[in-house]
Every structure is written in structure tokens, then in C-alpha cells.
Design an enzyme around this catalytic site. Sequence first.
Site, PDB file in Angstrom:
ATOM      1  N   LEU A 184      25.988  -4.661   4.482  1.00 10.58           N
ATOM      2  CA  LEU A 184      24.564  -4.395   4.018  1.00 10.58           C
ATOM      3  C   LEU A 184      23.871  -5.418   3.267  1.00 10.58           C
ATOM      4  N   ALA A 185      24.563  -6.611   2.966  1.00 10.73           N
ATOM      5  CA  ALA A 185      23.850  -7.719   2.109  1.00 10.73           C
ATOM      6  C   ALA A 185      22.906  -8.498   3.284  1.00 10.73           C
ATOM      7  N   GLY A 200      26.373  -6.163  -0.441  1.00  8.19           N
ATOM      8  CA  GLY A 200      25.087  -5.599  -0.605  1.00  8.19           C
ATOM      9  C   GLY A 200      25.267  -4.232  -1.558  1.00  8.19           C
ATOM     10  N   LYS A 206      17.973 -10.925  12.007  1.00 14.10           N
ATOM     11  CA  LYS A 206      18.666  -9.888  12.331  1.00 14.10           C
ATOM     12  C   LYS A 206      19.283  -9.621  13.576  1.00 14.10           C
ATOM     13  N   THR A 253      24.714  -3.866  -4.595  1.00 22.02           N
ATOM     14  CA  THR A 253      23.769  -3.672  -5.527  1.00 22.02           C
ATOM     15  C   THR A 253      22.287  -3.357  -5.169  1.00 22.02           C
ATOM     16  N   GLY A 254      22.302  -3.147  -3.913  1.00 19.59           N
ATOM     17  CA  GLY A 254      20.991  -2.702  -3.097  1.00 19.59           C
ATOM     18  C   GLY A 254      20.869  -1.396  -3.100  1.00 19.59           C
ATOM     19  N   GLN A 255      19.611  -0.913  -2.651  1.00 22.85           N
ATOM     20  CA  GLN A 255      19.372   0.404  -2.510  1.00 22.85           C
ATOM     21  C   GLN A 255      20.362   1.265  -1.824  1.00 22.85           C
ATOM     22  N   ASP A 256      20.823   0.708  -0.564  1.00 24.96           N
ATOM     23  CA  ASP A 256      21.624   1.548   0.277  1.00 24.96           C
ATOM     24  C   ASP A 256      23.094   1.226  -0.251  1.00 24.96           C
ATOM     25  N   TYR A 281      12.874 -12.772   9.726  1.00 23.26           N
ATOM     26  CA  TYR A 281      13.858 -11.787   9.312  1.00 23.26           C
ATOM     27  C   TYR A 281      14.460 -11.148  10.488  1.00 23.26           C
ATOM     28  N   GLU A 294      13.263  -3.465  12.846  1.00 24.43           N
ATOM     29  CA  GLU A 294      12.350  -4.704  12.888  1.00 24.43           C
ATOM     30  C   GLU A 294      12.929  -5.439  14.220  1.00 24.43           C
ATOM     31  N   THR A 351      18.273  -2.969  12.266  1.00 22.41           N
ATOM     32  CA  THR A 351      16.885  -2.838  11.748  1.00 22.41           C
ATOM     33  C   THR A 351      15.830  -2.543  12.935  1.00 22.41           C
TER      34      THR A 351
HETATM   35  P1  NAP Z   1      18.164  -4.336  -0.697  1.00 22.62           P
HETATM   36  O1  NAP Z   1      18.001  -3.311  -1.709  1.00 22.62           O
HETATM   37  O2  NAP Z   1      17.332  -5.610  -0.729  1.00 22.62           O
HETATM   38  O3  NAP Z   1      19.691  -5.145  -0.864  1.00 22.62           O
HETATM   39  C1  NAP Z   1      20.210  -6.290  -0.154  1.00 22.62           C
HETATM   40  C2  NAP Z   1      21.507  -6.427  -0.967  1.00 22.62           C
HETATM   41  O4  NAP Z   1      22.014  -7.637  -0.448  1.00 22.62           O
HETATM   42  C3  NAP Z   1      21.378  -6.686  -2.359  1.00 22.62           C
HETATM   43  O5  NAP Z   1      22.763  -6.068  -2.923  1.00 22.62           O
HETATM   44  C4  NAP Z   1      21.624  -8.075  -2.561  1.00 22.62           C
HETATM   45  O6  NAP Z   1      22.296  -8.564  -3.912  1.00 22.62           O
HETATM   46  C5  NAP Z   1      22.665  -8.399  -1.372  1.00 22.62           C
HETATM   47  N1  NAP Z   1      22.421  -9.798  -0.963  1.00 22.62           N
HETATM   48  C6  NAP Z   1      21.475 -10.784  -0.630  1.00 22.62           C
HETATM   49  N2  NAP Z   1      22.012 -11.951  -0.171  1.00 22.62           N
HETATM   50  C7  NAP Z   1      23.086 -11.866  -0.350  1.00 22.62           C
HETATM   51  C8  NAP Z   1      24.125 -12.890  -0.184  1.00 22.62           C
HETATM   52  N3  NAP Z   1      23.843 -14.166   0.107  1.00 22.62           N
HETATM   53  N4  NAP Z   1      25.339 -12.486  -0.259  1.00 22.62           N
HETATM   54  C9  NAP Z   1      25.919 -11.366  -0.733  1.00 22.62           C
HETATM   55  N5  NAP Z   1      24.958 -10.487  -1.096  1.00 22.62           N
HETATM   56  C10 NAP Z   1      23.558 -10.497  -0.821  1.00 22.62           C
HETATM   57  O7  NAP Z   1      18.295  -3.549   0.933  1.00 22.62           O
HETATM   58  P2  NAP Z   1      18.554  -2.377   1.247  1.00 22.62           P
HETATM   59  O8  NAP Z   1      17.215  -1.646   1.505  1.00 22.62           O
HETATM   60  O9  NAP Z   1      19.579  -1.542   0.361  1.00 22.62           O
HETATM   61  O10 NAP Z   1      19.210  -2.449   2.740  1.00 22.62           O
HETATM   62  C11 NAP Z   1      20.568  -2.787   3.074  1.00 22.62           C
HETATM   63  C12 NAP Z   1      20.606  -3.205   4.329  1.00 22.62           C
HETATM   64  O11 NAP Z   1      19.946  -2.483   5.365  1.00 22.62           O
HETATM   65  C13 NAP Z   1      19.756  -4.740   4.471  1.00 22.62           C
HETATM   66  O12 NAP Z   1      20.590  -5.494   5.501  1.00 22.62           O
HETATM   67  C14 NAP Z   1      18.665  -4.627   5.116  1.00 22.62           C
HETATM   68  O13 NAP Z   1      18.156  -5.766   6.012  1.00 22.62           O
HETATM   69  C15 NAP Z   1      18.891  -3.357   6.252  1.00 22.62           C
HETATM   70  N6  NAP Z   1      17.777  -2.602   6.428  1.00 22.62           N
HETATM   71  C16 NAP Z   1      17.164  -1.883   5.615  1.00 22.62           C
HETATM   72  C17 NAP Z   1      16.339  -0.712   5.990  1.00 22.62           C
HETATM   73  C18 NAP Z   1      15.482  -0.153   4.479  1.00 22.62           C
HETATM   74  O14 NAP Z   1      14.338   0.415   5.210  1.00 22.62           O
HETATM   75  N7  NAP Z   1      15.829  -0.319   3.707  1.00 22.62           N
HETATM   76  C19 NAP Z   1      16.014  -0.597   7.174  1.00 22.62           C
HETATM   77  C20 NAP Z   1      16.762  -1.322   8.173  1.00 22.62           C
HETATM   78  C21 NAP Z   1      17.734  -2.145   7.809  1.00 22.62           C
HETATM   79  P3  NAP Z   1      21.402  -8.959  -5.098  1.00 22.62           P
HETATM   80  O15 NAP Z   1      21.289  -7.514  -5.751  1.00 22.62           O
HETATM   81  O16 NAP Z   1      22.226  -9.998  -5.870  1.00 22.62           O
HETATM   82  O17 NAP Z   1      20.037  -9.464  -4.529  1.00 22.62           O
HETATM   83  N1  GDD Z   2       5.500  -5.141   1.238  1.00 22.30           N
HETATM   84  C1  GDD Z   2       4.139  -4.839   1.203  1.00 22.30           C
HETATM   85  N2  GDD Z   2       3.370  -5.002   0.542  1.00 22.30           N
HETATM   86  N3  GDD Z   2       3.783  -4.428   2.661  1.00 22.30           N
HETATM   87  C2  GDD Z   2       2.680  -4.003   2.895  1.00 22.30           C
HETATM   88  C3  GDD Z   2       1.774  -4.176   2.069  1.00 22.30           C
HETATM   89  C4  GDD Z   2       1.987  -4.715   0.635  1.00 22.30           C
HETATM   90  O1  GDD Z   2       0.973  -4.940  -0.162  1.00 22.30           O
HETATM   91  N4  GDD Z   2       0.475  -3.693   2.415  1.00 22.30           N
HETATM   92  C5  GDD Z   2       0.602  -3.239   3.595  1.00 22.30           C
HETATM   93  N5  GDD Z   2       1.929  -3.604   3.634  1.00 22.30           N
HETATM   94  C6  GDD Z   2       2.379  -3.224   5.240  1.00 22.30           C
HETATM   95  C7  GDD Z   2       3.522  -4.449   5.845  1.00 22.30           C
HETATM   96  O2  GDD Z   2       2.450  -5.471   6.604  1.00 22.30           O
HETATM   97  C8  GDD Z   2       4.255  -3.593   6.793  1.00 22.30           C
HETATM   98  O3  GDD Z   2       3.457  -3.420   7.861  1.00 22.30           O
HETATM   99  C9  GDD Z   2       4.459  -2.307   6.259  1.00 22.30           C
HETATM  100  O4  GDD Z   2       3.462  -2.032   4.848  1.00 22.30           O
HETATM  101  C10 GDD Z   2       5.808  -2.283   5.581  1.00 22.30           C
HETATM  102  O5  GDD Z   2       6.099  -3.257   4.875  1.00 22.30           O
HETATM  103  P1  GDD Z   2       7.551  -3.264   3.848  1.00 22.30           P
HETATM  104  O6  GDD Z   2       7.455  -2.019   2.955  1.00 22.30           O
HETATM  105  O7  GDD Z   2       7.659  -4.367   3.112  1.00 22.30           O
HETATM  106  O8  GDD Z   2       8.705  -3.031   4.672  1.00 22.30           O
HETATM  107  P2  GDD Z   2       8.913  -3.569   6.382  1.00 22.30           P
HETATM  108  O9  GDD Z   2       8.785  -2.566   7.277  1.00 22.30           O
HETATM  109  O10 GDD Z   2       8.407  -4.934   6.383  1.00 22.30           O
HETATM  110  O11 GDD Z   2      10.546  -3.935   6.148  1.00 22.30           O
HETATM  111  C11 GDD Z   2      11.516  -2.893   5.267  1.00 22.30           C
HETATM  112  O12 GDD Z   2      11.988  -1.968   6.476  1.00 22.30           O
HETATM  113  C12 GDD Z   2      12.597  -2.599   7.646  1.00 22.30           C
HETATM  114  C13 GDD Z   2      13.098  -1.648   8.823  1.00 22.30           C
HETATM  115  O13 GDD Z   2      11.953  -1.444   9.517  1.00 22.30           O
HETATM  116  C14 GDD Z   2      12.674  -3.485   5.041  1.00 22.30           C
HETATM  117  O14 GDD Z   2      13.541  -2.697   4.331  1.00 22.30           O
HETATM  118  C15 GDD Z   2      13.505  -4.265   5.997  1.00 22.30           C
HETATM  119  O15 GDD Z   2      14.690  -4.765   5.437  1.00 22.30           O
HETATM  120  C16 GDD Z   2      13.850  -3.374   7.195  1.00 22.30           C
HETATM  121  O16 GDD Z   2      14.589  -3.918   8.116  1.00 22.30           O
END
Ligand code: NAP
Ligand code: GDD
Length: 363
Positions: free
Chosen positions: A81-82, A9, A156, A11-14, A152, A130, A128
Site C-alpha cells: 500500500l505504500a 504503508g 502506478k 501508517t496510511g489510511q488504508d 502519479y 487514476e 488505482t
Molecule cells: P496514504 O494515507 O497516503 O498512505 C500512504 C502510505 O505510504 C503511508 O503509510 C506512507 O508512510 C507510506 N509511504 C510513502 N512513501 C513511502 C516509502 N518511500 N516507503 C515506505 N512507505 C511509504 O494512502 P492511502 O489512502 O492509505 O492509500 C493506500 C494505497 O492505495 C496507496 O498506494 C494509494 O496510492 C492507493 N490508492 C488509494 C486510493 C484512495 O482513494 N485512498 C485509491 C486508489 C489507490 P508515511 O506515513 O511515513 O508517510
Molecule cells: N486535493 C484537492 N484539493 N482536490 C481538489 C480540490 C482541492 O482543493 N478542489 C477540487 N479538487 C478535485 C481534484 O482536482 C480532483 O479532481 C478531485 O477533487 C479529487 O482530488 P483528491 O481528493 O486529491 O483525490 P484524487 O482523486 O486526485 O486521488 C485520490 O484518489 C485516487 C483514486 O482515484 C488519491 O487517494 C489517489 O492516491 C488515488 O489513487
Amino acid sequence: MRKVALITGVTGQDGSYLSEFLISKGYDVHGIIRRSSVDYRERIAHLEGHPQFHLHYGDLGDSMSLVKVIGLVRPTEIYNLAAQSHVQVSFDSPEFTADVDATGVLRVLEAVRACGLEKECRIYQASTSELYGKVEEVPQNELTPFHPYSPYAVAKLYGFWIVKEYREAYNMFCCSGILFNHESERRGETFVTRKITLAAARIAQGKQDCLYLGNLSSLRDWGYAKDYVECMWLILQHDKPEDFVIATGVQHTVRDFATLAFHYAGIELRWEGEGENEKGIDIKSGRTVVAVSPDFYRPTDVVNLWGDPSKAKKELGWNPQRTSFDEIVRIMVQHDMQKVAADHVAGVMRTNLAEYLEKGLVK
Ligand code: NAP
Ligand code: GDD
């Protein structure tokens, strides 16, 4: 001592922030990337060519590719992280989400064992908040029961338990960070915070009329991604493998986020109406700039996430409030104001996700 990190992962944000952080700590950083028809790796483009940064093709759905890369790199630390990380998308693609977010974790663990690295390689799993889903208590800590509330989250949850199982069954140093939402100027454009900051910038610059959102009352504990990747590293430097909640301990609604984002874009909002009829009105012009569209409602929504980071603070010495909510929103809006203006000057012909989002064609 060798310091070699493998990030899935990347290429992702983290992944992009973690790569920068680990390079600064002297690590050789290897990342796994997927082949894509558009070879556009915006978040890590600045790292490509760096002597400590290396990329390999692989996929979490492909065990052989994982065994090959892990065997070649022989990492001392793996950061898994993927994931298919979008909750709403997991309702549309539940099987793919399960394959990557659940079985994918198992594939990484098994690949480490297949390469004989289970004693020397530490593994971080991106878990997460979640998992708490339909929450059973607030705030949530490491002892709060899980109640996953989306495909999701269910996937997880498997990842969380299989990591715990391998830790106990094979004595592996593998841990889960239960991270609450963390955002940044690199956040994907369909997550609510980035959708809001980009739309606020576009509306302020006359490029969009209205932002459509789903549940405005949903509560999140939002932190800054750059601060959170440090915690992933700290978890693997700890003297014993344990799971940690990573959060700020402060909660806001989606509505609060929008109000502040528009403020930093130069638009003061007043809210009127309720439920599907709620609107955010630009006080100065009287125009509706935020409206609710049920298209963005989820079949089941997680509405009350609020983390208790006491354990990470005490045992890892991590500061949960390094970047405040206000500062995160300001950084993101400032970035997007510049981006929208620069895209305009350059006449950028990129896929206009913002327009698709506005029309509800993409969730
Ligand atoms: P993100 O920006 O969506 O990045 C996801 C990464 O996973 C990308 O590099 C994507 O590659 C890669 N990926 C997806 N499917 C794959 C596969 N089949 N094989 C290999 N790589 C794959 O997510 P993020 O926000 O950085 O989050 C990183 C991790 O933390 C994730 O596991 C997410 O579920 C978890 N998390 C995130 C948050 C949050 O708030 N950001 C909170 C809790 C947990 P591509 O660029 O090719 O799509
Ligand atoms: N995406 C999105 N788009 N969410 C919306 C919208 C909209 O237009 N309007 C309201 N929301 C509400 C969603 O219903 C949710 O309750 C909240 O905003 C946050 O949505 P997201 O920003 O899509 O994030 P998430 O909390 O569902 O998931 C993210 O955080 C998780 C950790 O708690 C992702 O990064 C997950 O990968 C991560 O595990």
C-alpha cells in the site's frame, strides 16, 4: 496454516484499517514504517503493543530493507500500500513519485523472489482508478483502456504492469486492486473530501472563514475505506490471481460533496456564479463560505471517474454499497465536528494544516 501479513504503508489510511481487519481475522500483522522526525503515528497508535501487531523500519526506496524485513517475517501475504499517494504532489515531485510508486513495486516483487517466497507468498498491489485518467469510457471496468493523466498515474501504471508481468513470467500469485477513491475520518487532510469536512466543521464552529477549492465539477466514485480493505483481502483469498475494479458504481461532484458536508455541519449552501467566480453561500447568513482558487487546479485533471464493480460483486461476493455516499459524508463530518471542538478545548498546538490550506500555502 500460518497467517502472516506484511503491510507496506501501514501508517496510511488504508494500512490502519487493513491492520485492524487482518488482526480480527487472526493474522499476525507486520507493518513497514519510515523513520520520521515527528514520531507521530496517529492512525495506528491504538494498535501498538497488540500481540498480533509488529512494526519494522524500511522504505520502498531501499531494496535491502525490504529483503531484510521480508526474509525475517516470511509473510504469507503482502499488501503493498505504500505510495506517494497525492496526485497534485506528483506534479511537484515526479521523480520521487516514480521511485516509490513504480520502482518500489518492482523492489517488493524482487525482494519476495530474493527470499525464495515466490511460490508461497501472495501479493496485493494498491492500484488505482487514476489509471483511467482522461477516461475513454464510462463507467470504467477491468477492460476499459488506461489513459494515465498525472505523474502519479503513470507511475502506478508501471506498478500495474510489472505485477501482471511477474504473475505471468514467474507464476506468482500477485494481483492489483483497481480501487476508486475511498475516504474516511482517517483520510489525509489535503485530499478534497477531508479538506471539506474539516473546513465545514471549522467554519461551523467559527474557526475559519472560507474554504478554497479547485475544480468543483470534478466527478468521483467515492466509497468508504473500511469497506474497501476487506476487498483487498478477498482478492488474495480468490482461487486464482486476478485484477479487480473496486468501486461503488455511484458518482458525485466535489460540489455535491461540499453541499452535503456543510449540511451535516449545520450550514445550508446555495451556489452562485461559474468557473473561478463560483461561490458557496451560507443561505442563513449570506456569507461566502466556499470559493474557488486556481491554486488548486491541476496541470491535467481527471474529472470523470465512475467504476463498475460487477466483477468484484460476482466473483468475490463483495457488496459495493455497504456504506452509502450520504453515510460516508455524515461519518466524516460528525468526526471532524468533534475533533475541532476537542482541539479547541484542549488548546491543541498541532501544526494547523487547515490554516495553511486556507491560505493556499499547501495543496
Ligand atoms: P496514504 O494515507 O497516503 O498512505 C500512504 C502510505 O505510504 C503511508 O503509510 C506512507 O508512510 C507510506 N509511504 C510513502 N512513501 C513511502 C516509502 N518511500 N516507503 C515506505 N512507505 C511509504 O494512502 P492511502 O489512502 O492509505 O492509500 C493506500 C494505497 O492505495 C496507496 O498506494 C494509494 O496510492 C492507493 N490508492 C488509494 C486510493 C484512495 O482513494 N485512498 C485509491 C486508489 C489507490 P508515511 O506515513 O511515513 O508517510
Ligand atoms: N486535493 C484537492 N484539493 N482536490 C481538489 C480540490 C482541492 O482543493 N478542489 C477540487 N479538487 C478535485 C481534484 O482536482 C480532483 O479532481 C478531485 O477533487 C479529487 O482530488 P483528491 O481528493 O486529491 O483525490 P484524487 O482523486 O486526485 O486521488 C485520490 O484518489 C485516487 C483514486 O482515484 C488519491 O487517494 C489517489 O492516491 C488515488 O489513487
